[in-house]
Motif scaffolding. Structure first.
Motif, PDB file in Angstrom:
ATOM      1  N   PRO A  43       0.796  -1.233   0.000  1.00 57.83           N
ATOM      2  CA  PRO A  43       0.000   0.000   0.000  1.00 57.83           C
ATOM      3  C   PRO A  43       0.823   1.274   0.000  1.00 57.83           C
ATOM      4  O   PRO A  43       0.336   2.317  -0.424  1.00 57.83           O
ATOM      5  N   ASN A  44       2.054   1.219   0.460  1.00 62.27           N
ATOM      6  CA  ASN A  44       2.902   2.410   0.498  1.00 62.27           C
ATOM      7  C   ASN A  44       3.863   2.469  -0.680  1.00 62.27           C
ATOM      8  O   ASN A  44       4.880   3.171  -0.619  1.00 62.27           O
ATOM      9  N   PHE A  45       3.555   1.752  -1.742  1.00 67.92           N
ATOM     10  CA  PHE A  45       4.483   1.697  -2.873  1.00 67.92           C
ATOM     11  C   PHE A  45       4.753   3.082  -3.449  1.00 67.92           C
ATOM     12  O   PHE A  45       5.909   3.452  -3.677  1.00 67.92           O
ATOM     13  N   ASN A  46       3.724   3.852  -3.718  1.00 69.41           N
ATOM     14  CA  ASN A  46       3.919   5.157  -4.354  1.00 69.41           C
ATOM     15  C   ASN A  46       4.756   6.095  -3.496  1.00 69.41           C
ATOM     16  O   ASN A  46       5.609   6.834  -4.005  1.00 69.41           O
ATOM     17  N   ALA A  47       4.532   6.070  -2.192  1.00 69.01           N
ATOM     18  CA  ALA A  47       5.327   6.909  -1.291  1.00 69.01           C
ATOM     19  C   ALA A  47       6.779   6.463  -1.298  1.00 69.01           C
ATOM     20  O   ALA A  47       7.708   7.293  -1.280  1.00 69.01           O
ATOM     21  N   THR A  48       7.000   5.151  -1.340  1.00 70.58           N
ATOM     22  CA  THR A  48       8.363   4.627  -1.379  1.00 70.58           C
ATOM     23  C   THR A  48       9.046   5.015  -2.682  1.00 70.58           C
ATOM     24  O   THR A  48      10.227   5.386  -2.698  1.00 70.58           O
ATOM     25  N   LEU A  49       8.316   4.926  -3.797  1.00 71.80           N
ATOM     26  CA  LEU A  49       8.871   5.290  -5.101  1.00 71.80           C
ATOM     27  C   LEU A  49       9.272   6.763  -5.127  1.00 71.80           C
ATOM     28  O   LEU A  49      10.362   7.109  -5.615  1.00 71.80           O
ATOM     29  N   THR A  50       8.418   7.628  -4.604  1.00 75.38           N
ATOM     30  CA  THR A  50       8.727   9.055  -4.579  1.00 75.38           C
ATOM     31  C   THR A  50       9.991   9.327  -3.771  1.00 75.38           C
ATOM     32  O   THR A  50      10.878  10.083  -4.188  1.00 75.38           O
ATOM     33  N   LEU A  51      10.085   8.699  -2.609  1.00 73.19           N
ATOM     34  CA  LEU A  51      11.264   8.869  -1.760  1.00 73.19           C
ATOM     35  C   LEU A  51      12.509   8.331  -2.451  1.00 73.19           C
ATOM     36  O   LEU A  51      13.574   8.957  -2.429  1.00 73.19           O
ATOM     37  N   TYR A  52      12.382   7.183  -3.086  1.00 71.30           N
ATOM     38  CA  TYR A  52      13.512   6.574  -3.793  1.00 71.30           C
ATOM     39  C   TYR A  52      14.023   7.493  -4.901  1.00 71.30           C
ATOM     40  O   TYR A  52      15.233   7.725  -5.032  1.00 71.30           O
ATOM     41  N   GLN A  53      13.123   8.019  -5.699  1.00 70.95           N
ATOM     42  CA  GLN A  53      13.543   8.852  -6.819  1.00 70.95           C
ATOM     43  C   GLN A  53      14.202  10.140  -6.339  1.00 70.95           C
ATOM     44  O   GLN A  53      15.104  10.670  -7.000  1.00 70.95           O
ATOM     45  N   ARG A  54      13.792  10.620  -5.170  1.00 74.30           N
ATOM     46  CA  ARG A  54      14.430  11.797  -4.588  1.00 74.30           C
ATOM     47  C   ARG A  54      15.880  11.487  -4.206  1.00 74.30           C
ATOM     48  O   ARG A  54      16.809  12.238  -4.525  1.00 74.30           O
ATOM     49  N   HIS A  55      16.091  10.348  -3.547  1.00 78.15           N
ATOM     50  CA  HIS A  55      17.449   9.960  -3.160  1.00 78.15           C
ATOM     51  C   HIS A  55      18.285   9.562  -4.366  1.00 78.15           C
ATOM     52  O   HIS A  55      19.492   9.826  -4.414  1.00 78.15           O
ATOM     53  N   LEU A  56      17.646   8.951  -5.354  1.00 80.40           N
ATOM     54  CA  LEU A  56      18.362   8.562  -6.565  1.00 80.40           C
ATOM     55  C   LEU A  56      18.879   9.798  -7.295  1.00 80.40           C
ATOM     56  O   LEU A  56      20.036   9.829  -7.735  1.00 80.40           O
ATOM     57  N   ALA A  57      18.045  10.814  -7.414  1.00 80.57           N
ATOM     58  CA  ALA A  57      18.460  12.047  -8.079  1.00 80.57           C
ATOM     59  C   ALA A  57      19.623  12.699  -7.333  1.00 80.57           C
ATOM     60  O   ALA A  57      20.586  13.181  -7.951  1.00 80.57           O
ATOM     61  N   ALA A  58      19.549  12.695  -6.002  1.00 82.08           N
ATOM     62  CA  ALA A  58      20.625  13.287  -5.207  1.00 82.08           C
ATOM     63  C   ALA A  58      21.921  12.514  -5.374  1.00 82.08           C
ATOM     64  O   ALA A  58      23.003  13.099  -5.520  1.00 82.08           O
ATOM     65  N   SER A  59      21.836  11.193  -5.374  1.00 82.83           N
ATOM     66  CA  SER A  59      23.049  10.374  -5.498  1.00 82.83           C
ATOM     67  C   SER A  59      23.667  10.522  -6.876  1.00 82.83           C
ATOM     68  O   SER A  59      24.889  10.603  -7.024  1.00 82.83           O
ATOM     69  N   GLN A  60      22.827  10.579  -7.917  1.00 86.02           N
ATOM     70  CA  GLN A  60      23.362  10.692  -9.269  1.00 86.02           C
ATOM     71  C   GLN A  60      23.946  12.074  -9.533  1.00 86.02           C
ATOM     72  O   GLN A  60      24.861  12.217 -10.339  1.00 86.02           O
ATOM     73  N   ALA A  61      23.422  13.095  -8.844  1.00 88.08           N
ATOM     74  CA  ALA A  61      23.991  14.436  -8.972  1.00 88.08           C
ATOM     75  C   ALA A  61      25.327  14.555  -8.248  1.00 88.08           C
ATOM     76  O   ALA A  61      26.201  15.325  -8.628  1.00 88.08           O
ATOM     77  N   THR A  62      25.478  13.736  -7.204  1.00 86.08           N
ATOM     78  CA  THR A  62      26.694  13.790  -6.386  1.00 86.08           C
ATOM     79  C   THR A  62      27.805  12.921  -6.950  1.00 86.08           C
ATOM     80  O   THR A  62      28.981  13.287  -6.924  1.00 86.08           O
ATOM     81  N   CYS A  63      27.441  11.755  -7.466  1.00 86.88           N
ATOM     82  CA  CYS A  63      28.432  10.758  -7.899  1.00 86.88           C
ATOM     83  C   CYS A  63      28.532  10.734  -9.419  1.00 86.88           C
ATOM     84  O   CYS A  63      27.530  10.554 -10.107  1.00 86.88           O
ATOM     85  N   GLY A  64      29.722  10.878  -9.948  1.00 84.62           N
ATOM     86  CA  GLY A  64      29.937  10.763 -11.375  1.00 84.62           C
ATOM     87  C   GLY A  64      30.248   9.326 -11.756  1.00 84.62           C
ATOM     88  O   GLY A  64      30.680   8.522 -10.937  1.00 84.62           O
ATOM     89  N   PHE A  65      30.015   8.993 -13.025  1.00 81.67           N
ATOM     90  CA  PHE A  65      30.291   7.638 -13.485  1.00 81.67           C
ATOM     91  C   PHE A  65      31.769   7.485 -13.795  1.00 81.67           C
ATOM     92  O   PHE A  65      32.332   8.225 -14.598  1.00 81.67           O
TER      93      PHE A  65
END
Length: 295
Positions: free
Chosen positions: A262-284
């Motif tokens: 039931p909390n899938f959408n909330a988890t997805l939103t939180l995940y994408q927020r952290h994913l964006a932050a990590s990808q902005a911080t870490c280069g490939f």
């Protein structure tokens, strides 16, 4: 990428198996905590976000005690060996190998003790990605070459199913039933959040850097939806083909599993927020990957 991708993100899985007002199928067995499993076997279906997903699997292994030779090792270190995989550690396998070969010769008890997963992709988009990765990226062909190719070939789409087909599968529905999760590359974030919830992982376990980012081809790499109508229609190919059947069924299976949390959408939103932050911080940096461009 083997960078420490915001390890401060250690949220536990949100939500118990489904209990809201949306009609779903059976949710029993959807949640399989990693702590209760012997390992993860991921079948890398080419050009289906497979290197990125394999990197996530290696990351999970690194953070949960899998042997170093599996986390950092080449494909020869990724052969599930029933006797070896019963020795008490978490094990991982995340390499290109057809499922029939990978899953043959193992007991049902062993297969039941591991999390079995793969990924599939929209057949037309996979063909587009494949052409630009191999023909443009490696052979330096042009956009004109692509349009000529796309108008001349009749796409039957019978390549993904043979790759992920399991030893006893007679139909695509059997493939769906065999795997614990068939992720959809076109819905990668949703697929990985579902993996997190199913295995009771932390948010940090499923962060990733895109393994094969084709931005160097972006000036001539058209978006599938922006293709000329005739080209797009031809790339759609035979929509009754096995690959299309599997793609549609995999999407349906993901939707069904999502409704178990039931909390899938909330988890997805939180995940994408952290994913964006990590990808902005870490280069490939491929030199810092777990193996090749994985992780």
């Amino acid at each position: 990428l083997f960078l420490v991708l915001l390890t401060l993100v250690t949220y536990s899985a949100l939500g118990e198996p489904f209990s809201n007002d949306t009609a779903v199928g059976d949710c029993s067995g959807v949640r399989r905590p990693l702590s209760a499993l012997r390992g993860i076997v991921y079948i890398k279906n080419p050009k289906c976000a497979s290197s990125t997903t394999a990197g996530v699997v290696r990351r999970i292994g690194a953070r949960h005690g899998a042997p170093q030779e599996e986390v950092f090792g080449s494909p020869r270190n990724h052969i599930p060996v029933e006797k070896k995989w019963r020795e008490g550690n978490l094990h991982i396998s995340a390499v290109h190998k057809k499922a029939k070969a990978r899953f043959s010769g193992h007991s049902k008890a062993f297969l039941d003790s591991v999390f079995k997963m793969t990924t599939v992709r929209h057949p037309g988009k996979r063909e587009l990605s494949s052409y630009f990765f191999f023909e443009v990226g490696r052979k330096h062909k042009t956009l004109s070459d692509f349009y000529e190719f796309a108008s001349a070939v009749k796409f039957s789409y019978k390549t993904q199913v043979p790759y992920v087909q399991t030893p006893s599968a007679k139909a695509t529905k059997d493939i769906i039933r065999f795997y614990d999760l068939i992720g959809v590359a076109d819905r990668l974030d949703e697929s990985l959040v579902l993996l997190k919830l199913m295995l009771d992982l932390s948010m940090g376990d499923i962060l990733y850097m895109v393994a094969k980012n084709q931005t160097e081809h972006r000036t001539i790499y058209p978006d599938f939806e922006s293709l000329p109508p005739d080209t797009k229609a031809n790339l759609m190919g035979n929509t009754a083909s096995p690959d299309w059947q599997l793609f549609r069924q995999a999407n349906g299976a993901i939707d069904s599993k999502i409704r178990c949390f039931p909390n899938f959408n909330a988890t997805l939103t939180l995940y994408q927020r952290h994913l964006a932050a990590s990808q902005a911080t870490c280069g490939f940096d491929i030199a810092n990957c777990y193996w090749g461009d994985n992780g």
